[in-house]
Design a protein around this motif. Structure first.
Motif, short mmCIF file in Angstrom:
data_model
loop_
_atom_site.label_atom_id
_atom_site.label_comp_id
_atom_site.label_asym_id
_atom_site.label_seq_id
_atom_site.Cartn_x
_atom_site.Cartn_y
_atom_site.Cartn_z
N ALA A 63 0.90 -0.96 -0.30
CA ALA A 63 -0.12 0.19 0.43
C ALA A 63 1.24 1.50 0.21
CB ALA A 63 -0.59 -0.19 1.00
N ILE A 64 1.93 0.98 0.51
CA ILE A 64 2.63 2.95 1.25
C ILE A 64 3.06 2.80 -0.63
CG2 ILE A 64 4.94 3.79 2.22
CD1 ILE A 64 3.65 1.78 4.19
N GLN A 65 4.42 1.82 -1.19
CA GLN A 65 5.11 1.88 -1.92
C GLN A 65 3.95 1.82 -3.74
OE1 GLN A 65 7.69 -1.99 -3.14
NE2 GLN A 65 7.74 -1.17 -4.66
N GLY A 66 3.19 1.18 -3.81
CA GLY A 66 1.62 1.77 -4.47
C GLY A 66 1.12 3.41 -4.10
N GLY A 67 1.41 3.40 -3.07
CA GLY A 67 0.41 4.94 -3.03
C GLY A 67 1.32 6.05 -3.17
N LEU A 68 2.49 6.16 -3.03
CA LEU A 68 4.33 6.82 -3.23
C LEU A 68 4.22 6.90 -4.44
CD1 LEU A 68 6.61 6.37 0.05
CD2 LEU A 68 4.65 7.65 -0.87
N GLY A 69 4.37 5.33 -5.03
CA GLY A 69 4.90 5.23 -6.99
C GLY A 69 3.73 6.04 -7.19
N PHE A 70 2.17 5.10 -7.92
CA PHE A 70 1.35 6.28 -8.34
C PHE A 70 1.00 7.16 -8.04
CE2 PHE A 70 -3.12 6.41 -9.88
CZ PHE A 70 -2.88 5.41 -11.95
N GLY A 71 1.54 8.08 -6.41
CA GLY A 71 1.34 9.30 -6.53
C GLY A 71 1.92 10.28 -7.54
N LEU A 72 3.69 9.78 -7.45
CA LEU A 72 4.29 10.34 -8.56
C LEU A 72 3.78 10.52 -9.93
CD1 LEU A 72 7.75 9.91 -6.66
CD2 LEU A 72 6.47 11.62 -6.64
N ALA A 73 3.07 9.09 -10.42
CA ALA A 73 2.80 8.89 -11.68
C ALA A 73 1.48 10.16 -12.10
CB ALA A 73 2.83 7.09 -11.89
N SER A 74 1.07 10.56 -10.53
CA SER A 74 -0.63 11.29 -10.87
C SER A 74 -0.25 12.24 -10.63
CB SER A 74 -1.08 10.88 -9.73
OG SER A 74 -2.71 11.19 -9.66
N LEU A 75 0.39 13.14 -10.16
CA LEU A 75 1.32 14.41 -9.75
C LEU A 75 1.63 14.93 -11.25
CD1 LEU A 75 2.07 16.84 -8.22
CD2 LEU A 75 4.29 16.34 -7.37
N ALA A 76 2.42 13.68 -11.59
CA ALA A 76 3.29 13.93 -13.34
C ALA A 76 1.57 14.35 -13.95
CB ALA A 76 3.78 12.71 -13.69
N VAL A 77 0.90 13.59 -14.03
CA VAL A 77 -0.23 13.57 -15.37
C VAL A 77 -1.03 14.82 -14.79
CG1 VAL A 77 -2.88 12.08 -15.62
CG2 VAL A 77 -0.86 11.21 -15.78
N PHE A 78 -1.47 14.82 -13.54
CA PHE A 78 -1.93 16.38 -13.44
C PHE A 78 -1.14 17.79 -13.26
CE2 PHE A 78 -4.98 13.53 -11.51
CZ PHE A 78 -6.13 14.15 -10.98
N ALA A 79 0.20 17.99 -13.37
CA ALA A 79 0.72 18.92 -14.09
C ALA A 79 0.21 19.02 -15.44
CB ALA A 79 2.71 18.18 -13.64
N THR A 80 0.07 18.21 -16.01
CA THR A 80 -0.04 18.18 -16.94
C THR A 80 -1.42 18.79 -17.37
OG1 THR A 80 -1.18 16.49 -17.73
CG2 THR A 80 1.50 16.44 -18.56
N VAL A 81 -2.26 19.24 -17.06
CA VAL A 81 -3.58 19.24 -16.79
C VAL A 81 -3.57 20.90 -16.26
CG1 VAL A 81 -5.98 19.34 -16.24
CG2 VAL A 81 -4.95 17.40 -16.23
N ALA A 82 -2.56 20.59 -15.42
CA ALA A 82 -2.06 22.48 -14.35
C ALA A 82 -1.98 23.02 -15.44
CB ALA A 82 -1.34 21.99 -13.11
N PHE A 83 -0.18 22.69 -16.34
CA PHE A 83 0.49 23.46 -17.30
C PHE A 83 -0.62 23.30 -18.68
CE2 PHE A 83 2.48 22.69 -13.00
CZ PHE A 83 3.04 24.16 -12.79
N GLY A 84 -0.82 22.04 -19.21
CA GLY A 84 -1.44 22.79 -19.93
C GLY A 84 -2.62 21.78 -20.85
N GLU A 85 -3.73 21.50 -19.87
CA GLU A 85 -4.81 21.63 -19.86
C GLU A 85 -5.68 22.41 -21.91
OE1 GLU A 85 -9.55 20.65 -17.59
OE2 GLU A 85 -8.10 22.41 -17.52
N ARG A 86 -5.74 23.65 -21.59
CA ARG A 86 -5.85 24.53 -22.59
C ARG A 86 -5.10 24.41 -23.99
NH1 ARG A 86 -6.67 30.79 -21.39
NH2 ARG A 86 -7.71 29.95 -19.69
N TRP A 87 -4.04 23.53 -23.70
CA TRP A 87 -3.20 23.75 -24.94
C TRP A 87 -4.02 21.98 -25.60
CZ3 TRP A 87 -0.48 19.67 -26.98
CH2 TRP A 87 -0.20 20.10 -27.72
N MET A 88 -3.87 21.67 -24.42
CA MET A 88 -4.46 19.68 -25.15
C MET A 88 -5.29 19.94 -25.45
SD MET A 88 -2.77 17.76 -22.10
CE MET A 88 -2.71 16.45 -22.78
#
Length: 185
Positions: free
Chosen positions: A8-33
């Motif tokens: 659970a911890i390893q899944g949370g930390l790893g998937f959390g970083l992956a999700s942060l990267a995906v949401f960064a594309t929303v935060a900074f590039g949603e309009r462009w996308m």
């Protein structure tokens, strides 16, 4: 720390970083996308990013024979079905709060059932969907509150991190339970 906690911890930390990267594309590039890829192209891109980055983050939690392509195939199918279920329920309910809850439920059931079929789970098959629904809902709605509290991009990044940590912990738990049920047979 037992194996469930570690998963659970390893899944949370790893998937959390992956999700942060995906949401960064929303935060900074949603309009462009949306402008360059359209609504469906943007959603497909985000889904592909979650599958690639999230699958890579979760890969260390599975053992042979699930290492590599076999796991990526199963996770890719599971997350794709989750995304279809979530988006369909959300848009059918016209983007409402009810649509978000239905999306979480339908998406979690679809993802859980993909893992049930893929891992050939026979005992308590809906337990996986229940774990995913709880983790997904806590992460999504807690993240949504944070997104509403802070301006972009901070709120969106907080949302991505919280959603990813919670769903990742649920995925880690699923990846702990599902193969063990198969091994116990």
């Amino acid at each position: 720390m037992n194996s469930l906690s570690r998963s659970a911890i390893q899944g949370g930390l790893g998937f959390g970083l992956a999700s942060l990267a995906v949401f960064a594309t929303v935060a900074f590039g949603e309009r462009w996308m949306y402008t360059h890829l359209g609504l469906w192209g943007a959603y497909l891109t985000w889904t592909a990013l979650f599958i690639g980055l999230g699958g890579g983050a979760l890969l260390p939690l599975v053992s042979a024979p699930w290492r590599g392509g076999r796991f990526f195939g199963l996770f890719g199918l599971a997350f794709f079905l989750y995304a279809i279920g979530w988006v369909a329920a959300y848009f059918l309910a016209r983007g409402s709060r009810l649509g978000e809850w239905l999306g979480s439920l339908v998406g979690s059931i679809a993802m859980g059932q993909a893992f049930v079929v893929g891992f050939k789970v026979r005992k308590a098959p809906f337990r996986l969907a229940a774990i995913l629904f709880l983790a997904n809902s806590v992460g999504y709605f807690a993240g949504s509150v944070l997104n509403d509290m802070y301006v972009r991009p901070t709120g969106m990044l907080l949302w991505g991190g919280v959603y990813g940590v919670c769903l990742g912990a649920g995925l880690g738990a699923v990846l702990f339970f599902a193969p063990r049920q198969v091994e116990a047979r």
